[in-house]
Scaffold this active site. Structure first.
Site, PDB file in Angstrom:
ATOM      1  N   ASP A 172       0.861  -1.184   0.000  1.00 52.54           N
ATOM      2  CA  ASP A 172       0.000   0.000   0.000  1.00 52.54           C
ATOM      3  C   ASP A 172       0.896   1.232   0.000  1.00 52.54           C
ATOM      4  O   ASP A 172       1.966   1.226   0.602  1.00 52.54           O
ATOM      5  CB  ASP A 172      -0.907   0.021   1.236  1.00 52.54           C
ATOM      6  CG  ASP A 172      -1.946  -1.094   1.215  1.00 52.54           C
ATOM      7  OD1 ASP A 172      -2.343  -1.503   0.116  1.00 52.54           O
ATOM      8  OD2 ASP A 172      -2.339  -1.562   2.299  1.00 52.54           O
TER       9      ASP A 172
ATOM     10  N   ASP B 100      -7.089  -1.717  -4.257  1.00 50.92           N
ATOM     11  CA  ASP B 100      -8.118  -1.402  -3.261  1.00 50.92           C
ATOM     12  C   ASP B 100      -9.145  -0.429  -3.823  1.00 50.92           C
ATOM     13  O   ASP B 100     -10.359  -0.585  -3.631  1.00 50.92           O
ATOM     14  CB  ASP B 100      -7.478  -0.804  -2.003  1.00 50.92           C
ATOM     15  CG  ASP B 100      -6.560  -1.775  -1.287  1.00 50.92           C
ATOM     16  OD1 ASP B 100      -6.771  -2.997  -1.412  1.00 50.92           O
ATOM     17  OD2 ASP B 100      -5.625  -1.313  -0.606  1.00 50.92           O
TER      18      ASP B 100
END
Length: 199
Positions: free
Chosen positions: A146, A160
């Protein structure tokens, strides 16, 4: 013999020439659209993660728009929003099941809206699944990369974003009665004009 009277009859329509009105009005299958969009999302996710890993240092965020938008490299063993961090193997199996389920639905898909939504979900699920399969610390235990931090929102990635946006689109389509097969609740046949091109 009567003069001026024709025995000619209009040719009977051959069954081969008859056209099923349902077939004419049915929208085309959308599996290709779903797969192409999934491939684009997967490619963007893998590319951005590769750049993030190469250019960013964990714990050293890069400001994009002051403190509101930052690039911050994080290795996430859990699901979105860092949930279920101790169940990485289970999340891997869930992601694999999602991929299989979406592909199965896509084989009979005729709604463009559903193809877009499911394509985004599929591409995002594949992107994070690649991390869980091939990144450290090992197969089925890999941590997801991330790197996007917006305000107070937990750090996320392209996959995501695609999953969330695709899921929201599918919920909207469901609420308004659009079905995966191209029909709409309250209408008799696929491709009804009131369904609109987006569904």
């Amino acid at each position: 013999m009567m003069v001026g009277v024709s025995d000619d009859r209009p040719p009977e329509e051959s069954p081969a020439n008859t056209v099923d009105p349902t077939t004419v009005s049915a929208p085309p299958q959308r599996l290709r659209t779903l797969l192409v969009l999934a491939a684009v999302v997967l490619g963007l996710d893998l590319l951005t993660k590769t750049i993030a890993v190469a250019k960013l240092t964990p714990g050293d965020p890069v400001s994009v728009v002051g403190d509101f938008a930052r690039l911050s490299l994080v290795r996430n063993p859990g699901a979105a929003f860092s949930m279920a961090t101790g169940m990485t193997w289970l999340l891997t199996l869930v992601a694999a099941a999602v991929v299989v389920g979406v592909v199965r639905i896509g084989r009979t898909l005729r709604s463009l809206g559903w193809a877009i939504g499911l394509g985004m979900v599929l591409g995002g699920a594949l992107g994070n699944l690649m991390d869980r399969l091939f990144r450290a610390p090992g197969p089925l235990q890999g941590h997801v990369v991330d790197f996007v931090a917006i305000g107070w929102w937990p750090v996320f990635n392209v996959a995501d974003s695609a999953i969330v946006c695709g899921a929201i689109l599918l919920v909207v389509l469901t609420v308004f009665g659009f079905e995966p097969n191209g029909t709409r609740v309250g209408h008799d046949k696929p491709g009804d004009a009131s369904e609109g091109s987006a569904a």
